[in-house]
Design an enzyme around this catalytic site. Structure first.
Site, PDB file in Angstrom:
ATOM      1  N   GLY A  40       0.797  -1.221   0.000  1.00 44.11           N
ATOM      2  CA  GLY A  40       0.000   0.000   0.000  1.00 44.11           C
ATOM      3  C   GLY A  40       0.824   1.263   0.000  1.00 44.11           C
ATOM      4  O   GLY A  40       0.522   2.221  -0.723  1.00 44.11           O
ATOM      5  N   ASP A  61      10.502  -6.184  -4.418  1.00 40.51           N
ATOM      6  CA  ASP A  61       9.445  -6.885  -3.677  1.00 40.51           C
ATOM      7  C   ASP A  61       9.373  -8.317  -4.192  1.00 40.51           C
ATOM      8  O   ASP A  61       9.445  -8.547  -5.400  1.00 40.51           O
ATOM      9  CB  ASP A  61       8.088  -6.196  -3.872  1.00 40.51           C
ATOM     10  CG  ASP A  61       7.056  -6.622  -2.835  1.00 40.51           C
ATOM     11  OD1 ASP A  61       6.822  -7.844  -2.685  1.00 40.51           O
ATOM     12  OD2 ASP A  61       6.489  -5.736  -2.164  1.00 40.51           O
ATOM     13  N   ARG A  72      -6.205  -1.758  -0.590  1.00 36.38           N
ATOM     14  CA  ARG A  72      -5.341  -0.602  -0.311  1.00 36.38           C
ATOM     15  C   ARG A  72      -4.197  -0.439  -1.305  1.00 36.38           C
ATOM     16  O   ARG A  72      -3.586   0.629  -1.356  1.00 36.38           O
ATOM     17  CB  ARG A  72      -4.757  -0.713   1.112  1.00 36.38           C
ATOM     18  CG  ARG A  72      -3.886  -1.951   1.278  1.00 36.38           C
ATOM     19  CD  ARG A  72      -3.697  -2.381   2.727  1.00 36.38           C
ATOM     20  NE  ARG A  72      -2.920  -3.613   2.809  1.00 36.38           N
ATOM     21  CZ  ARG A  72      -3.423  -4.841   2.607  1.00 36.38           C
ATOM     22  NH1 ARG A  72      -4.704  -4.994   2.320  1.00 36.38           N
ATOM     23  NH2 ARG A  72      -2.654  -5.906   2.713  1.00 36.38           N
ATOM     24  N   LYS A  85       4.131  -8.283  -8.026  1.00 26.28           N
ATOM     25  CA  LYS A  85       3.823  -6.871  -7.795  1.00 26.28           C
ATOM     26  C   LYS A  85       4.752  -5.950  -8.578  1.00 26.28           C
ATOM     27  O   LYS A  85       4.300  -4.972  -9.184  1.00 26.28           O
ATOM     28  CB  LYS A  85       3.897  -6.550  -6.300  1.00 26.28           C
ATOM     29  CG  LYS A  85       2.789  -7.184  -5.474  1.00 26.28           C
ATOM     30  CD  LYS A  85       2.903  -6.803  -4.005  1.00 26.28           C
ATOM     31  CE  LYS A  85       1.780  -7.435  -3.205  1.00 26.28           C
ATOM     32  NZ  LYS A  85       1.857  -7.084  -1.766  1.00 26.28           N
ATOM     33  N   ASP A 129       6.804  -3.926   5.776  1.00 25.53           N
ATOM     34  CA  ASP A 129       5.844  -4.046   6.867  1.00 25.53           C
ATOM     35  C   ASP A 129       6.349  -4.947   7.994  1.00 25.53           C
ATOM     36  O   ASP A 129       5.555  -5.541   8.717  1.00 25.53           O
ATOM     37  CB  ASP A 129       4.503  -4.573   6.346  1.00 25.53           C
ATOM     38  CG  ASP A 129       4.625  -5.955   5.709  1.00 25.53           C
ATOM     39  OD1 ASP A 129       5.755  -6.491   5.655  1.00 25.53           O
ATOM     40  OD2 ASP A 129       3.596  -6.493   5.272  1.00 25.53           O
ATOM     41  N   CYS A 172      19.240   7.215  13.496  1.00 24.90           N
ATOM     42  CA  CYS A 172      18.808   6.234  12.509  1.00 24.90           C
ATOM     43  C   CYS A 172      17.562   5.520  13.029  1.00 24.90           C
ATOM     44  O   CYS A 172      17.110   5.767  14.155  1.00 24.90           O
ATOM     45  CB  CYS A 172      19.933   5.239  12.203  1.00 24.90           C
ATOM     46  SG  CYS A 172      20.239   4.008  13.499  1.00 24.90           S
ATOM     47  N   CYS A 175      17.840   3.880  16.378  1.00 20.75           N
ATOM     48  CA  CYS A 175      17.736   4.771  17.536  1.00 20.75           C
ATOM     49  C   CYS A 175      16.279   4.888  17.988  1.00 20.75           C
ATOM     50  O   CYS A 175      15.992   5.030  19.179  1.00 20.75           O
ATOM     51  CB  CYS A 175      18.267   6.161  17.198  1.00 20.75           C
ATOM     52  SG  CYS A 175      20.015   6.244  16.793  1.00 20.75           S
ATOM     53  N   CYS A 187      -0.979  -5.610   9.323  1.00 22.16           N
ATOM     54  CA  CYS A 187      -2.344  -5.343   8.881  1.00 22.16           C
ATOM     55  C   CYS A 187      -3.111  -6.637   8.637  1.00 22.16           C
ATOM     56  O   CYS A 187      -4.335  -6.653   8.655  1.00 22.16           O
ATOM     57  CB  CYS A 187      -2.348  -4.452   7.645  1.00 22.16           C
ATOM     58  SG  CYS A 187      -1.413  -5.078   6.253  1.00 22.16           S
ATOM     59  N   CYS A 246      24.401   3.062  14.535  1.00 22.65           N
ATOM     60  CA  CYS A 246      25.044   4.325  14.158  1.00 22.65           C
ATOM     61  C   CYS A 246      25.822   4.989  15.285  1.00 22.65           C
ATOM     62  O   CYS A 246      26.444   6.020  15.093  1.00 22.65           O
ATOM     63  CB  CYS A 246      23.985   5.320  13.640  1.00 22.65           C
ATOM     64  SG  CYS A 246      22.868   5.955  14.919  1.00 22.65           S
TER      65      CYS A 246
END
Length: 248
Positions: A40, A61, A72, A85, A129, A172, A175, A187, A246
């Protein structure tokens, strides 16, 4: 490369802006942006970047399109189900902008040499995700000092943050989220409000274009959006000197 007469007309509304102008649009044209995750967030961000005139998009992907994605992931239609995709997205994005160069990488981000790929990338969009992928992408961007724009969306809540790792003592993603092993909701288990992905993906695209134009006003600012209340909140993030990624 400079703008052609046709491009000057197409992007005239950008060129009118003091923050962009003709030189800025030329910078956008010559930019190479990597999008990891064509769900999405990636669908929304990729369309706006293609429309904005970004010259090259690389899409990464490993997934195929499923029926449940269509709620979505607005680049795809019912006839695209079971297709990769990145391959579908490549065709549709190039139909939006015939001058766009799109590279489709149908693999998991963990299975590519990301550090080497980033040598030719101006900005990375993390549209994944899961925590593991976000930390992996963050580490590669820190290693190569590549600008990163990360977003997430779950239920009705969205988050967005941008980093420029060429800047001294930039924080970063680690952090912000130090625990790489924390259990993360998705989701698929908690659901997500479909327009929220459009909002957050569009904000990611806006951040990318701003970074290309050296507009750094919102770096290191965690933007939180509640789509039910229509409320935005911003929190400043500072570098963790003890960060395993970092820190010093």
């Amino acid at each position: 490369m400079s703008l052609t007469d046709r491009e000057y007309m197409r992007f005239s509304r950008h060129i009118m802006l003091d923050e962009c102008g003709e030189s800025g649009q030329s910078t956008i044209k010559n930019a190479h942006v990597l999008i990891v995750g064509m769900g999405g967030l990636g669908c929304a961000a990729a369309q706006y970047l293609a429309a904005a005139g970004v010259g090259t998009l690389t899409l990464v992907d490993h997934d195929q399109i499923e029926l449940s994605n269509l709620q979505r992931q607005i680049l795809y239609t019912e006839k695209d189900i079971h297709s990769a995709k990145v391959e579908v997205a490549k065709i549709k994005l190039m139909a939006m902008n015939s001058h766009l160069n799109v590279k489709a990488v149908h693999q998991s981000v963990f299975n590519i040499n990301l550090n080497m790929m980033l040598n030719n990338i101006d900005v990375v969009l993390d549209c994944t995700d899961n925590i593991s992928a976000r930390h992996f992408i963050n580490q590669a961007c820190v290693n190569t000092q590549t600008k990163l724009v990360s977003a997430s969306a779950i239920q009705g809540q969205g988050q967005l943050i941008s980093f420029d790792f060429s800047q001294h003592r930039s924080p970063c993603y680690q952090c912000l989220v130090p625990d790489k092993t924390q259990v993360e909701s998705s989701c698929s288990s908690l659901g997500v409000f479909s327009p929220l992905l459009g909002v957050m993906g569009s904000l990611q695209a806006a951040e990318v274009v701003k970074l290309l134009l050296n507009q750094h006003q919102t770096l290191n600012q965690l933007l939180c959006f509640d789509s039910w209340k229509m409320e935005f909140k911003s929190i400043s993030l500072k570098a963790d000197l003890d960060c395993e990624c970092c820190g010093e």
